[in-house]
Design a protein around this motif. Sequence first.
Motif, PDB file in Angstrom:
ATOM      1  N   VAL A  30      42.996 -23.457  42.813  1.00 43.34           N
ATOM      2  CA  VAL A  30      43.885 -22.446  42.247  1.00 43.34           C
ATOM      3  C   VAL A  30      44.405 -21.530  43.349  1.00 43.34           C
ATOM      4  N   ASP A  31      45.688 -21.200  43.248  1.00 45.21           N
ATOM      5  CA  ASP A  31      46.283 -20.175  44.097  1.00 45.21           C
ATOM      6  C   ASP A  31      45.753 -18.834  43.609  1.00 45.21           C
ATOM      7  N   ILE A  32      45.010 -18.139  44.441  1.00 43.72           N
ATOM      8  CA  ILE A  32      44.324 -16.920  44.035  1.00 43.72           C
ATOM      9  C   ILE A  32      45.308 -15.854  43.568  1.00 43.72           C
ATOM     10  N   ASP A  33      46.514 -15.848  44.100  1.00 44.36           N
ATOM     11  CA  ASP A  33      47.462 -14.787  43.781  1.00 44.36           C
ATOM     12  C   ASP A  33      48.403 -15.119  42.631  1.00 44.36           C
ATOM     13  N   SER A  34      48.817 -16.388  42.516  1.00 42.66           N
ATOM     14  CA  SER A  34      49.767 -16.735  41.459  1.00 42.66           C
ATOM     15  C   SER A  34      49.123 -17.360  40.240  1.00 42.66           C
ATOM     16  N   GLY A  35      47.957 -17.952  40.418  1.00 40.54           N
ATOM     17  CA  GLY A  35      47.310 -18.652  39.318  1.00 40.54           C
ATOM     18  C   GLY A  35      47.712 -20.105  39.177  1.00 40.54           C
ATOM     19  N   ALA A  36      48.625 -20.603  40.010  1.00 36.94           N
ATOM     20  CA  ALA A  36      48.957 -22.022  39.990  1.00 36.94           C
ATOM     21  C   ALA A  36      47.702 -22.830  40.240  1.00 36.94           C
ATOM     22  N   GLN A  37      47.544 -23.944  39.537  1.00 33.15           N
ATOM     23  CA  GLN A  37      46.264 -24.649  39.603  1.00 33.15           C
ATOM     24  C   GLN A  37      46.427 -26.145  39.416  1.00 33.15           C
ATOM     25  N   ILE A  38      45.396 -26.876  39.808  1.00 38.87           N
ATOM     26  CA  ILE A  38      45.294 -28.301  39.560  1.00 38.87           C
ATOM     27  C   ILE A  38      43.845 -28.615  39.261  1.00 38.87           C
ATOM     28  N   ASP A  39      43.622 -29.518  38.286  1.00 37.85           N
ATOM     29  CA  ASP A  39      42.238 -29.819  37.931  1.00 37.85           C
ATOM     30  C   ASP A  39      42.034 -31.302  37.724  1.00 37.85           C
ATOM     31  N   VAL A  40      40.827 -31.717  38.038  1.00 36.75           N
ATOM     32  CA  VAL A  40      40.343 -33.064  37.747  1.00 36.75           C
ATOM     33  C   VAL A  40      38.959 -32.887  37.134  1.00 36.75           C
ATOM     34  N   GLY A  41      38.897 -32.895  35.822  1.00 35.15           N
ATOM     35  CA  GLY A  41      37.613 -32.680  35.154  1.00 35.15           C
ATOM     36  C   GLY A  41      37.023 -31.321  35.423  1.00 35.15           C
ATOM     37  N   ALA A  42      37.863 -30.296  35.502  1.00 34.94           N
ATOM     38  CA  ALA A  42      37.415 -28.975  35.953  1.00 34.94           C
ATOM     39  C   ALA A  42      36.447 -28.293  35.003  1.00 34.94           C
ATOM     40  N   ASP A  43      36.363 -28.732  33.754  1.00 32.28           N
ATOM     41  CA  ASP A  43      35.473 -28.091  32.785  1.00 32.28           C
ATOM     42  C   ASP A  43      34.234 -28.928  32.475  1.00 32.28           C
ATOM     43  N   GLN A  44      34.016 -29.994  33.253  1.00 37.60           N
ATOM     44  CA  GLN A  44      32.824 -30.827  33.088  1.00 37.60           C
ATOM     45  C   GLN A  44      31.610 -30.107  33.669  1.00 37.60           C
ATOM     46  N   PRO A  45      30.519 -29.961  32.907  1.00 36.63           N
ATOM     47  CA  PRO A  45      29.317 -29.344  33.482  1.00 36.63           C
ATOM     48  C   PRO A  45      28.805 -30.150  34.671  1.00 36.63           C
ATOM     49  N   VAL A  46      28.454 -29.457  35.744  1.00 37.36           N
ATOM     50  CA  VAL A  46      27.978 -30.112  36.965  1.00 37.36           C
ATOM     51  C   VAL A  46      26.745 -29.386  37.483  1.00 37.36           C
ATOM     52  N   VAL A  47      25.930 -30.117  38.226  1.00 31.07           N
ATOM     53  CA  VAL A  47      24.768 -29.538  38.901  1.00 31.07           C
ATOM     54  C   VAL A  47      25.252 -28.770  40.127  1.00 31.07           C
ATOM     55  N   THR A  48      24.852 -27.526  40.242  1.00 38.42           N
ATOM     56  CA  THR A  48      25.322 -26.715  41.369  1.00 38.42           C
ATOM     57  C   THR A  48      24.498 -26.924  42.632  1.00 38.42           C
ATOM     58  N   ALA A  49      23.171 -27.173  42.493  1.00 36.71           N
ATOM     59  CA  ALA A  49      22.288 -27.241  43.667  1.00 36.71           C
ATOM     60  C   ALA A  49      22.475 -25.956  44.484  1.00 36.71           C
TER      61      ALA A  49
END
Length: 310
Positions: A30-49
Amino acid sequence: MTEPPARTHPRDRIRTAFAEAGVTGWLHAVDIDSGAQIDVGADQPVVTASVHKLPLLVTLHQHAEAGRLALTDQAESPAEDRTAGPTGLSAMLDPARLSLRDAAYLMMAVSDNTAAELLLERVGLDAVNDTTAGLGLTRTHAVQSFREFLTSIREDAGHGGPQALADPRVLARLRALDPARTNRSTARDMTRLLGAIWRDEACGPEYGAAVRRLLGLQVWPHRLASGFPFDEVHVAGKTGSAPTLRNEVGVIEYPDRGRYAVAVFTRAASPAAALPAADAVIGTAARIAIDALRTPDPRSTGGVRARPGR
């Protein structure tokens, strides 16, 4: 006049890069200032380690800002019973005494597990979860310490020791690889956290700058930073690793003041500990995503929005 062929969407190029590297991957940029974004499974729960050391770092600085502790407070690290790990205090043989901010440096620069435990003992696991909840990271949760995370891997591997982790049947029973049973998040939550850090929303400017400094001191160049081999581009990030898992979240800053938060989580098909392609694809995928945000294709839809004025 013949129409030019449609360009491949960045999301498809990222998925292809993941497949060619032999991993399943999840990404949000994500562009921190404009909010433009791209995702690939961005809401899939993942292990953070070890990526969960970033919420711990923010919690530490929030406590310092609130006057609950001072970053110069001292912590003792006895030589015995240190948390396992190949770096920092975890690999040292003698007793040590250091400030909380120096422990935070070791935790972020070389992912020192013992340093992370020292800090977690000061602030508590509940406080880390309060921090993430307070920032709206509704899918981010810590359920165990880093010591407990590593202990669970050792217990689940059984008598076979580290060599057993090459067995798919052993990997299948590791609690540490199941987001439902260990510290977890999503790629989108992690970029939201990074954006809050860079906009001084997670902490005030003084403490936010301290957090950003530490993220910029990470020494590992083989994942996120490998996609941006330019002296004028600044990469600040935090890795995370477990058997078959390679992660990194961070912020890429360009000399034109463009700044982009990106989170990449991967799981490899191979259990091998050394998989250079699986490490490098984190940088490759992040570069594809950020290039798309910086020079968006007006014909592309579904996950990329142009940044105004760019």
